[in-house]
Design a protein around this motif. Structure first.
Motif, PDB file in Angstrom:
ATOM      1  N   MET A   1      -2.304  -5.995   3.723  1.00 11.62           N
ATOM      2  CA  MET A   1      -2.938  -5.903   2.401  1.00 11.62           C
ATOM      3  C   MET A   1      -2.780  -4.472   1.884  1.00 11.62           C
ATOM      4  SD  MET A   1      -6.890  -6.693   1.263  1.00 11.62           S
ATOM      5  CE  MET A   1      -6.781  -8.464   1.538  1.00 11.62           C
ATOM      6  N   ASP A   5      -4.053  -4.951  -3.562  1.00 16.81           N
ATOM      7  CA  ASP A   5      -4.720  -6.169  -3.079  1.00 16.81           C
ATOM      8  C   ASP A   5      -6.187  -5.895  -2.782  1.00 16.81           C
ATOM      9  OD1 ASP A   5      -2.410  -7.761  -3.184  1.00 16.81           O
ATOM     10  OD2 ASP A   5      -1.782  -7.107  -1.188  1.00 16.81           O
ATOM     11  N   ALA A  44      -1.687  -8.841  -8.351  1.00 17.74           N
ATOM     12  CA  ALA A  44      -2.534  -8.862  -7.156  1.00 17.74           C
ATOM     13  C   ALA A  44      -3.688  -9.845  -7.308  1.00 17.74           C
ATOM     14  CB  ALA A  44      -3.067  -7.455  -6.870  1.00 17.74           C
TER      15      ALA A  44
END
Length: 209
Positions: A1, A5, A44
């Motif tokens: 991630m 994100d 995202a």
């Protein structure tokens, strides 16, 4: 991630601010990288809608677009309805075909003045692109080329006047600084005002506290 994100996850955990919508503003000087950040955050977030302030402004109303924003976007979203607006065509100097903006969990609004006084009551979060005015304008001038030089000459005066009268940065929840790889997410001035939720970079990654 990655950092985007994590930022997206943090934004999704904020309480709704405009009806069912978490309205998130990306503000900063022209040329500071707002559109790019908004586009990357949208991705995202799984394709979150993005409203560009440039679609509401006009040559004659560089900052007098708040009526259109309230009537066509904020009020419908606050009722859980889709917003409908006609984006301005800067080349043809007229408004185009109607466009729809759904009341998604997160809606991003990006542009100079996106975090201005009349918009802030509807915002879940205010992001400010942390780049100095002169450096931002230089990027914008380079991007748009010499044919837009006269427009930029007038724009810098108008933008300076706007932020003098109605500043956004002092109310930013997060300052976002572009870096070679991704972004740095720093606590904004508004954090000291007692915000309950903070998107910041504590251990090197954005989070809500």
């Amino acid at each position: 991630m990655n950092d985007l994100d994590r930022a997206a996850d943090a934004l999704l955990r904020l309480p709704p601010s405009c009806g069912p919508v978490r309205l998130v503003a990306v503000d900063g000087h022209a040329g500071s990288g707002k559109s790019t950040l908004a586009a990357r955050l949208s991705t995202a977030l799984g394709g979150a809608p993005v409203l560009h302030i440039d679609d509401l402004a006009t040559h004659e109303e560089l900052f007098a677009w708040t009526g259109r924003l309230r009537e066509q976007v904020l009020e419908p979203l606050s009722r859980g309805e889709a917003a409908r607006y006609r984006p301005y065509d800067w080349r043809l100097r007229r408004f185009g075909e109607r466009r729809e903006l759904p009341p998604a969990p997160v809606v991003l609004v990006e542009g100079v003045g996106a975090g201005r006084r009349v918009v802030r009551p509807f915002l879940a979060w205010l992001l400010w692109m942390e780049r100095e005015a002169e450096a931002s304008w230089a990027r914008g001038r380079h991007r748009d080329g010499p044919e837009q030089a006269s427009f930029w000459d007038g724009w810098t005066v108008a933008e300076t006047r706007h932020f003098t009268e109605d500043p956004s940065r002092p109310f930013a929840d997060t300052l976002v600084r572009e870096c070679p790889e991704g972004y740095d997410w720093l606590p904004g001035p508004a954090v000291t005002a007692g915000k309950d939720h903070v998107i910041t970079q504590g251990d090197g990654s954005p989070s809500v506290k």
